[in-house]
Scaffold this active site. Structure first.
Site, short mmCIF file in Angstrom:
data_model
loop_
_atom_site.label_atom_id
_atom_site.label_comp_id
_atom_site.label_asym_id
_atom_site.label_seq_id
_atom_site.Cartn_x
_atom_site.Cartn_y
_atom_site.Cartn_z
N ILE A 43 0.87 -1.18 0.00
CA ILE A 43 0.00 0.00 0.00
C ILE A 43 0.91 1.23 0.00
CG2 ILE A 43 -1.84 1.22 1.22
CD1 ILE A 43 -2.41 -1.52 2.67
N GLU A 44 0.93 1.92 -1.13
CA GLU A 44 1.86 3.06 -1.25
C GLU A 44 1.20 4.38 -0.85
OE1 GLU A 44 3.53 2.66 -5.22
OE2 GLU A 44 4.79 1.01 -4.50
N CYS A 53 4.74 -2.58 3.03
CA CYS A 53 4.95 -3.75 2.18
C CYS A 53 3.83 -4.78 2.39
CB CYS A 53 6.27 -4.43 2.52
SG CYS A 53 7.73 -3.53 2.04
N GLU A 55 4.07 -7.93 2.99
CA GLU A 55 4.34 -8.85 4.10
C GLU A 55 3.91 -8.23 5.43
OE1 GLU A 55 6.31 -7.82 1.68
OE2 GLU A 55 7.92 -9.23 1.22
N CYS A 89 10.76 -5.96 6.60
CA CYS A 89 9.79 -7.07 6.76
C CYS A 89 10.45 -8.28 7.42
CB CYS A 89 9.18 -7.43 5.42
SG CYS A 89 8.06 -6.15 4.81
N1 THU Z 1 7.59 -4.19 -1.54
C1 THU Z 1 6.86 -5.11 -0.86
O1 THU Z 1 5.63 -5.00 -0.71
N2 THU Z 1 7.52 -6.18 -0.33
C2 THU Z 1 8.85 -6.41 -0.47
O2 THU Z 1 9.37 -7.37 0.07
C3 THU Z 1 9.66 -5.52 -1.32
C4 THU Z 1 9.02 -4.23 -1.68
C5 THU Z 1 6.87 -3.05 -2.14
C6 THU Z 1 7.10 -1.71 -1.52
C7 THU Z 1 6.77 -0.78 -2.66
O3 THU Z 1 5.37 -0.57 -2.68
C8 THU Z 1 7.14 -1.57 -3.90
O4 THU Z 1 7.24 -2.92 -3.50
C9 THU Z 1 8.44 -1.13 -4.55
O5 THU Z 1 9.46 -1.09 -3.61
#
Ligand code: THU
Length: 137
Positions: A43-44, A53, A55, A89
């Site tokens: 979720i950005e 992230c 996870e 994470c």
């Molecule tokens: N991201 C994750 O959700 N999990 C990870 O283990 C690596 C990175 C996401 C964060 C961000 O929304 C996008 O991937 C790019 O970094």
């Protein structure tokens, strides 16, 4: 719970990713010791640093529902190779999971995945044991 089903849940969870900035979707499916699954996606945020992230979304959903013991997490992303969890994470996993037993399932497809233990990807983790050592002084 078989790994294939957990992988399937992670792949489905990726569909809900909110990624207007990176356009990089990630999905996760966390299996509790009791056999329940909590899913998560990334979720950005326009301010970037509040981004969560996939996870951690799964972990925080589960922990906020009272779960404390976990067996495995499946992770999949918009990459053409196995996606390993980021360092933050991994640290969240270390708070709740047995490093030798917790399985991190890196998913390409339902039938193409790699399993590593938390200890393999986060050796020497900082944990409550380190805090306790400090308190003796
Ligand atoms: N991201 C994750 O959700 N999990 C990870 O283990 C690596 C990175 C996401 C964060 C961000 O929304 C996008 O991937 C790019 O970094």
């Amino acid at each position: 719970m078989d790994i294939k089903s957990l992988a399937k849940e992670a792949i489905a969870a990726k569909e809900n990713a909110y990624v207007p900035y990176s356009h990089f979707r990630v999905g996760a499916a966390l299996l509790t010791a009791g056999g329940k699954i909590y899913t998560g996606c990334n979720i950005e945020n326009a301010a970037y640093t509040p981004t969560n992230c996939a996870e951690r979304t799964a972990f925080f959903k589960a922990v906020s529902e009272g779960e404390r013991e976990f067996a495995a997490i499946a992770i999949t992303g918009d990459a053409d190779d196995y996606l390993y969890p980021c360092g933050v994470c991994r640290q969240v996993m270390a708070e709740f999971c047995n490093p030798k037993e917790f399985q991190v399932v890196l998913v390409n497809t339902e039938s193409d995945y790699r399993i590593v233990t938390l200890e393999e990807i986060l050796p020497g983790a900082f944990t409550v044991a380190d805090l306790e050592k400090g308190q003796k002084k």
